[in-house]
Design an enzyme around this catalytic site. Structure first.
Site, short mmCIF file in Angstrom:
data_model
loop_
_atom_site.label_atom_id
_atom_site.label_comp_id
_atom_site.label_asym_id
_atom_site.label_seq_id
_atom_site.Cartn_x
_atom_site.Cartn_y
_atom_site.Cartn_z
CB CYS A 132 2.08 -3.10 4.80
SG CYS A 132 2.64 -1.37 4.79
CG ASP A 201 1.41 1.29 -2.18
OD1 ASP A 201 1.54 0.29 -1.47
OD2 ASP A 201 1.40 2.46 -1.75
C1 RUB Z 1 1.84 1.26 2.50
C2 RUB Z 1 1.38 0.01 1.84
C3 RUB Z 1 -0.08 -0.30 1.92
C4 RUB Z 1 -0.77 0.29 0.67
C5 RUB Z 1 -2.29 0.20 0.76
O1 RUB Z 1 3.19 1.54 2.25
O2 RUB Z 1 2.12 -0.68 1.18
O3 RUB Z 1 -0.29 -1.68 1.92
O4 RUB Z 1 -0.42 1.65 0.53
O5 RUB Z 1 -2.73 0.96 1.85
P1 RUB Z 1 3.85 2.87 2.91
P2 RUB Z 1 -4.19 1.60 1.91
O6 RUB Z 1 3.72 2.72 4.38
O7 RUB Z 1 5.26 2.86 2.41
O8 RUB Z 1 3.07 4.05 2.37
O9 RUB Z 1 -5.15 0.46 1.77
O10 RUB Z 1 -4.25 2.25 3.27
O11 RUB Z 1 -4.32 2.58 0.80
#
Ligand code: RUB
Length: 329
Positions: A132, A201
């Site tokens: 991701c 998340d």
């Molecule tokens: C984003 C996702 C990221 C986490 C952490 O999913 O799973 O790994 O949100 O991200 P989506 P961060 O694209 O569906 O929002 O470290 O940037 O908070």
């Protein structure tokens, strides 16, 4: 004066829903920014009305995406300012603006700090796999790279949203050698990987990690190959209500993101399911890197109690405490 749906709040809510603003940290900061601007532009004189308007705006933002706990945590963190004893709208606005600025600053510096903590785990010659597009996970890689550590990365495609494209752009711009792979190739390559680093998340009280769909399969493959599995998560992604046994809701998005409607309508017996997050059990997580340091998943309760300020028995009686490394403290 009646409640007028604030443009910035509705715009931000729409962008979060459509994933034009995405990633747990960014979602939280965008929501807080929208609330601050909404508060700044309100011309109400009555405190009760002002509080009501702010609470409506907060509810609207919280309802956009259910899984990223960073969103309700951030909103509650700034909204608690308005539940204190305040005597005028102007004081409420000032205190609210200050809380919002503090949250944004704290959230940004948490990512930097996690980068420093995570970078220490990446060594010369290693192969790191990420999934991701996580700011916090990427900051670990970027920090290690800035420190002169030579390592390479496997980055997944991340169907159906293709967030992997954002990740490879960032890694490419930094000059970090990266191989882009389809999600289903993770186990095939796992024997070459020394470390997996992903974001989160949400983290529940037992240390289970909610992150982009596919993360738990990657954790399983890492476990099988005895590859270390690290999670980068700010403390405000820990979910206090899981202390009560509440589950974190897993968002399921429209099937058209996976199979275009033009094709789907020619296949009347086919149903598409599109859950966008999954849960990795704590047994598969070696460390969670927070801005307070790296912890084993079993210590998640301590983070919720000491850094978010919730305790068993406290529910309903307490609101969040300010984050400890608050920029204004
Ligand atoms: C984003 C996702 C990221 C986490 C952490 O999913 O799973 O790994 O949100 O991200 P989506 P961060 O694209 O569906 O929002 O470290 O940037 O908070």
């Amino acid at each position: 004066m009646y409640y007028v749906q604030p443009m910035l709040v509705t715009d931000t809510a729409e962008k979060i829903k459509k994933m034009e603003i995405r990633g747990a940290g960014r979602i939280a900061r965008a929501a807080v920014t929208a609330l601050k601007e909404h508060s700044d532009t309100l011309s109400l004189k009555d405190l009760a009305e002002y509080r009501k308007e702010m609470s409506n705006a907060a509810d609207l933002l919280i309802a956009t995406r259910p899984t990223a706990v960073s969103l309700p945590n951030a909103v509650h963190l700034v909204m608690r300012t308005l539940s204190r004893e305040i005597h005028s709208v102007s004081t409420a606005k000032e205190e609210f603006a200050r809380a919002c600025e503090s949250f944004i600053c704290t959230s940004e510096s948490a990512v930097q700090r996690i980068g420093e903590v995570g970078a220490r785990h990446i060594r010369d010659g290693e192969v790191v796999l990420t999934h991701c597009n996580s700011e916090a996970a990427l900051e670990c890689l970027l920090d290690a790279h800035r420190n002169g550590v030579n390592f390479t990365v496997y980055a997944t495609e991340v169907r159906p949203g293709n967030q992997g494209l954002l990740t490879i752009k960032i890694l490419n711009d930094a000059g970090i050698p990266t191989t882009y792979i389809v999600d289903s190739a993770v186990r095939y390559f796992m024997k070459e990987v020394d470390r997996v680093i992903v974001g989160a998340d949400a983290v529940s009280v037992n240390g289970a990690v909610v992150n982009k769909i596919g993360t738990s399969q990657i954790a399983l493959a890492a476990h099988e190959a005895r590859t270390s599995f690290l999670v980068a998560a700010e403390t405000y992604k820990f979910a206090p209500r899981t202390i009560l046994g509440e589950f974190i809701e897993i968002e399921e998005r429209d099937g058209s993101e996976v199979l275009p409607d033009t094709i789907a309508k020619t296949l009347p017996h086919i149903t598409v399911r599109n859950p966008v997050f999954d849960v990795t059990p704590p047994e598969y997580v070696d460390l969670i890197m927070t801005e307070e340091g790296a912890i084993p998943p079993q210590m998640a309760y301590i983070i919720i109690r000491d850094y978010l300020g919730w305790e068993i028995g406290d529910f309903g009686a307490r609101q969040f405490n300010p984050l400890t490394n608050n920029c204004f403290n």
